[in-house]
Design an enzyme around this catalytic site. Structure first.
Site, PDB file in Angstrom:
ATOM      1  N   ARG A   1      48.870 -75.062 -44.167  1.00  0.00           N
ATOM      2  CA  ARG A   1      48.015 -74.574 -45.246  1.00  0.00           C
ATOM      3  C   ARG A   1      47.703 -73.103 -45.027  1.00  0.00           C
ATOM      4  O   ARG A   1      47.809 -72.588 -43.921  1.00  0.00           O
ATOM      5  CB  ARG A   1      46.759 -75.422 -45.395  1.00  0.00           C
ATOM      6  CG  ARG A   1      45.784 -75.384 -44.245  1.00  0.00           C
ATOM      7  CD  ARG A   1      44.697 -76.442 -44.410  1.00  0.00           C
ATOM      8  NE  ARG A   1      43.859 -76.217 -45.574  1.00  0.00           N
ATOM      9  CZ  ARG A   1      43.652 -77.129 -46.522  1.00  0.00           C
ATOM     10  NH1 ARG A   1      44.230 -78.299 -46.472  1.00  0.00           N
ATOM     11  NH2 ARG A   1      42.861 -76.867 -47.525  1.00  0.00           N
TER      12      ARG A   1
ATOM     13  N   LYS B   1      37.187 -75.870 -51.408  1.00  0.00           N
ATOM     14  CA  LYS B   1      36.471 -76.057 -52.672  1.00  0.00           C
ATOM     15  C   LYS B   1      35.016 -76.431 -52.432  1.00  0.00           C
ATOM     16  O   LYS B   1      34.131 -76.006 -53.155  1.00  0.00           O
ATOM     17  CB  LYS B   1      37.147 -77.170 -53.482  1.00  0.00           C
ATOM     18  CG  LYS B   1      38.317 -76.683 -54.292  1.00  0.00           C
ATOM     19  CD  LYS B   1      38.876 -77.798 -55.145  1.00  0.00           C
ATOM     20  CE  LYS B   1      39.737 -78.731 -54.323  1.00  0.00           C
ATOM     21  NZ  LYS B   1      40.483 -79.694 -55.129  1.00  0.00           N
TER      22      LYS B   1
ATOM     23  N   GLU C   1      42.868 -82.431 -56.851  1.00  0.00           N
ATOM     24  CA  GLU C   1      41.739 -83.289 -57.190  1.00  0.00           C
ATOM     25  C   GLU C   1      40.833 -82.448 -58.087  1.00  0.00           C
ATOM     26  O   GLU C   1      40.456 -81.341 -57.697  1.00  0.00           O
ATOM     27  CB  GLU C   1      40.996 -83.691 -55.906  1.00  0.00           C
ATOM     28  CG  GLU C   1      40.016 -84.802 -56.174  1.00  0.00           C
ATOM     29  CD  GLU C   1      39.187 -85.179 -54.957  1.00  0.00           C
ATOM     30  OE1 GLU C   1      39.571 -84.831 -53.831  1.00  0.00           O
ATOM     31  OE2 GLU C   1      38.148 -85.809 -55.178  1.00  0.00           O
TER      32      GLU C   1
HETATM   33  P1  ATP Z   1      40.030 -78.062 -50.458  1.00  0.00           P
HETATM   34  O1  ATP Z   1      40.038 -78.409 -49.019  1.00  0.00           O
HETATM   35  O2  ATP Z   1      39.870 -76.621 -50.751  1.00  0.00           O
HETATM   36  O3  ATP Z   1      39.120 -78.923 -51.267  1.00  0.00           O
HETATM   37  P2  ATP Z   1      42.121 -79.819 -51.077  1.00  0.00           P
HETATM   38  O4  ATP Z   1      43.313 -79.911 -50.225  1.00  0.00           O
HETATM   39  O5  ATP Z   1      41.112 -80.888 -50.962  1.00  0.00           O
HETATM   40  O6  ATP Z   1      41.493 -78.392 -50.929  1.00  0.00           O
HETATM   41  P3  ATP Z   1      43.394 -80.665 -53.451  1.00  0.00           P
HETATM   42  O7  ATP Z   1      42.945 -80.507 -54.842  1.00  0.00           O
HETATM   43  O8  ATP Z   1      43.422 -82.010 -52.873  1.00  0.00           O
HETATM   44  O9  ATP Z   1      42.510 -79.699 -52.578  1.00  0.00           O
HETATM   45  O10 ATP Z   1      44.789 -79.949 -53.235  1.00  0.00           O
HETATM   46  C1  ATP Z   1      45.873 -79.936 -54.133  1.00  0.00           C
HETATM   47  C2  ATP Z   1      47.087 -79.450 -53.399  1.00  0.00           C
HETATM   48  O11 ATP Z   1      46.881 -78.131 -52.914  1.00  0.00           O
HETATM   49  C3  ATP Z   1      47.370 -80.322 -52.198  1.00  0.00           C
HETATM   50  O12 ATP Z   1      48.739 -80.638 -52.191  1.00  0.00           O
HETATM   51  C4  ATP Z   1      46.982 -79.464 -51.022  1.00  0.00           C
HETATM   52  O13 ATP Z   1      47.775 -79.749 -49.929  1.00  0.00           O
HETATM   53  C5  ATP Z   1      47.202 -78.052 -51.551  1.00  0.00           C
HETATM   54  N1  ATP Z   1      46.323 -77.106 -50.854  1.00  0.00           N
HETATM   55  C6  ATP Z   1      44.970 -77.104 -50.815  1.00  0.00           C
HETATM   56  N2  ATP Z   1      44.499 -76.112 -50.032  1.00  0.00           N
HETATM   57  C7  ATP Z   1      45.588 -75.447 -49.570  1.00  0.00           C
HETATM   58  C8  ATP Z   1      45.787 -74.326 -48.705  1.00  0.00           C
HETATM   59  N3  ATP Z   1      44.750 -73.673 -48.149  1.00  0.00           N
HETATM   60  N4  ATP Z   1      47.047 -73.918 -48.451  1.00  0.00           N
HETATM   61  C9  ATP Z   1      48.090 -74.558 -48.997  1.00  0.00           C
HETATM   62  N5  ATP Z   1      47.987 -75.622 -49.815  1.00  0.00           N
HETATM   63  C10 ATP Z   1      46.761 -76.080 -50.096  1.00  0.00           C
HETATM   64 MG    MG Z   2      41.373 -82.901 -51.342  1.00  0.00          MG
END
Ligand code: ATP
Ligand code: MG
Length: 553
Positions: free
Chosen positions: A262, A272, A37
């Protein structure tokens, strides 16, 4: 799969699934996607997902799409889009197609209309709070919405009006009609469209209704023909809804969702949202502050793409959440830099040293190896006045085992001579400001006394040619103790220390971003933004001492 150590690693559970799918003919190719995102910069957790998705595509001769999950207009921005692409490229990967979920808004709208026509979706006037209150609990079923029995015609009409902007934010939503008594809360008539009059970074004000993640994501995957849709564990309970959407929207391609754990790292903020707070509140200098666990922060700190890929390979892919020791990441970059980073001498906390029997006005150029045992050398100037490290001197040796410099003791200066400390000069407060030594002129490499053994070798920098350097030392952003409460209260007040040191003149040839080992001090890189030959700024990447490798055995 060969690991770096040459051992054969066992296949992870996702590779096993893909192997089985290919063997059974369920797929004849692999197409994955990385779906960020664009609401912040990528962090080391994303690196894990990138290495996994792009890595599987490479491994199976398939491909991976970069898809922006831009279904949340309020938080998204073009700056983030640019940074995401830079980071993926820097990590060494290339996508097949670059796509935006917002390009499929029309398709998603049609899918929603199809659900309405099948009697599987309805417009609901309950507020977000009322929906939450009637959702039930893990042990009790939810309550059906009074709007659940609206006719197909009325739903079609209202949904069209939602799209046309007749209603305010939150006034109405579109919900899937599934089962309010489902043991899976996600299946209790989940909201699939909401109203938002915010400006979208790509579609502007064209749309005022936006699909929810659980509805949008499976449709995006199906639209692109993704074969294996890999996401993190918290979506496991959403998988039945994912499958429900694919089935009831009658998608041609049927992707499957698989969940992995994760990445969590000790003493590291991995969200983020929180990282954005650090930026917005000025705790750090930006998303690429070298203390940040963002990919751009790690890059500026001096991490190499290879070290991050190696880290992601080592942590593996598991189905259970755990916390990885942040020192493993440091171990990976240390190992990479140990093999590749040219050696220099830099003095972080300078103390002046004068060799009184070395001719005044003389300067010689000595050879210094770029890498230990390597074939190339560079020249390092030597003369009567040098800087050594304050930590390398004590007026009186505290014990027989003290192998640094003290009055009456001998040490070798790296790449140069053996010196002996004769006496010191002090300021009015009694602090040592100058160390007076003599040297053995025959103790240089290749000379008769070259083999003379003294315990202890010090690094040094020649005063006249020394390049003044701003040296930035870093520590974790979070304190070590696991105190409760807001992470803002757990911030480490000493995460940045700035020193004024000196580096040998070779540093002037550095490219911004280039990594070095400062002998006996650790790994440093020329700051990518602030370094210039006129203003040398060096970031500490990691120290030399590896407290982690012991725990690896
Ligand atoms: P955050 O919680 O930091 O905002 P998010 O999951 O909302 O992270 P996205 O941009 O939606 O961030 O994530 C893009 C991809 O990265 C998704 O497939 C998500 O599962 C993966 N991802 C995000 N954080 C992690 C993590 N800590 N470990 C492994 N994969 C991750
Ligand atoms: Mg997200």
């Amino acid at each position: 799969m060969e690991t770096k150590e040459g051992a054969v690693r066992s296949r992870n559970f996702i590779e096993e699934i893909i192997d089985a799918d290919l063997a059974a003919g369920r797929h004849d190719h692999v197409l994955t996607r990385f779906p960020p995102e664009p609401n912040g910069y990528l962090h080391i957790g994303h690196a894990k997902a990138i290495c996994l998705n792009f890595g599987l595509a490479q491994q199976y001769g398939g491909a991976c799409n970069l898809r922006y999950d831009d279904t949340n207009p309020a938080k998204e921005d073009e700056e983030y889009v640019r940074s995401i692409e830079e980071d993926i490229h820097w990590l060494g990967f290339a996508w097949k197609n670059k796509l935006y979920a917002s390009d499929y808004f029309e398709y998603m709208y049609e899918c929603a209309v199809r659900l309405i026509k099948k009697g599987l979706a309805f417009v609901c006037d309950l507020s977000a709070e009322q929906i939450r209150e009637t959702r039930g609990t893990l042990t009790e079923p939810g309550k059906e919405s009074p709007f659940r029995s609206r006719s197909v015609e009325e739903n079609l009409q209202l949904f069209e009006e939602m799209r046309a902007g007749r209603f305010a934010d939150g006034e109405k939503v579109l919900r899937a009609k599934i089962d309010m008594a489902s043991p899976n809360v996600n299946m209790r008539d989940p909201v699939i469209y909401r109203i938002s009059h915010a400006e979208h970074h790509r579609t502007g004000s064209k749309w005022v209704i936006y699909p929810m993640y659980d509805f949008a994501h499976p449709l995006e995957d199906a639209y692109e023909g993704i074969t294996h849709s890999i996401c993190t564990l918290e979506f496991e309970a959403h998988r039945p809804l994912y499958d429900w959407v694919i089935e009831n929207c009658e998608c041609e391609n049927v992707p499957h969702q698989y969940e992995f754990a994760r990445l969590n790292l000790t003493r590291t903020i991995m969200s983020k949202r929180y990282l954005k707070r650090l930026v917005d509140e000025g705790v750090v200098s930006g998303w690429d502050d070298p203390r940040m666990p963002t990919i751009s922060g790690l890059r500026r700190r001096g991490y190499t793409p290879a070290s991050i890929r190696d880290f992601c390979e080592r942590i593996g892919v598991a189905k259970a959440n755990s916390e990885v020791d942040a020192r493993l990441l440091e171990h990976c970059v240390r190992e990479d830099l140990n093999a590749h980073a040219p050696r220099l001498m830099g003095v972080l906390r300078p103390l002046k040293l004068v060799i009184e029997n070395y001719p005044e006005g003389r300067r010689e150029m000595l050879a210094a190896e770029d890498l230990p045992g390597g074939e190339t050398t560079h020249e390092v100037p030597f003369s009567r006045e040098l800087y050594i490290e304050q930590d390398d001197f004590m007026e009186e040796a505290p014990s027989k085992k003290y192998f640094r410099l003290a009055v009456g003791k001998e040490v070798r200066l790296k790449n140069a001579y053996i010196i002996k400390c004769e006496r010191v000069e002090k300021d009015e407060a009694g602090h040592v400001v100058k160390v007076i030594c003599t040297y053995d002129p025959l103790s240089k490499s290749g000379d008769v006394n070259a083999g003379r053994k003294v315990k202890g070798t010090l690094h040094w920098v020649e005063c006249q040619t020394a390049v003044p350097a701003e040296i930035r030392l870093y520590d974790y952003l979070l304190r070590e103790d696991d105190a409760e409460g807001d992470f803002m209260e757990r911030l480490n007040p000493n995460s940045l220390e700035v020193l004024q040191g000196f580096v040998e003149p070779e540093v002037l040839k550095a490219r911004p971003g280039q990594q070095f080992q400062f002998l006996r001090q650790g790994y440093f890189c020329a700051d990518a933004k602030d370094f210039s030959p006129e203003h040398v700024v060096m970031n500490q990447i990691v120290g030399l001492k590896d407290s982690f490798s012991k725990t690896l055995k």
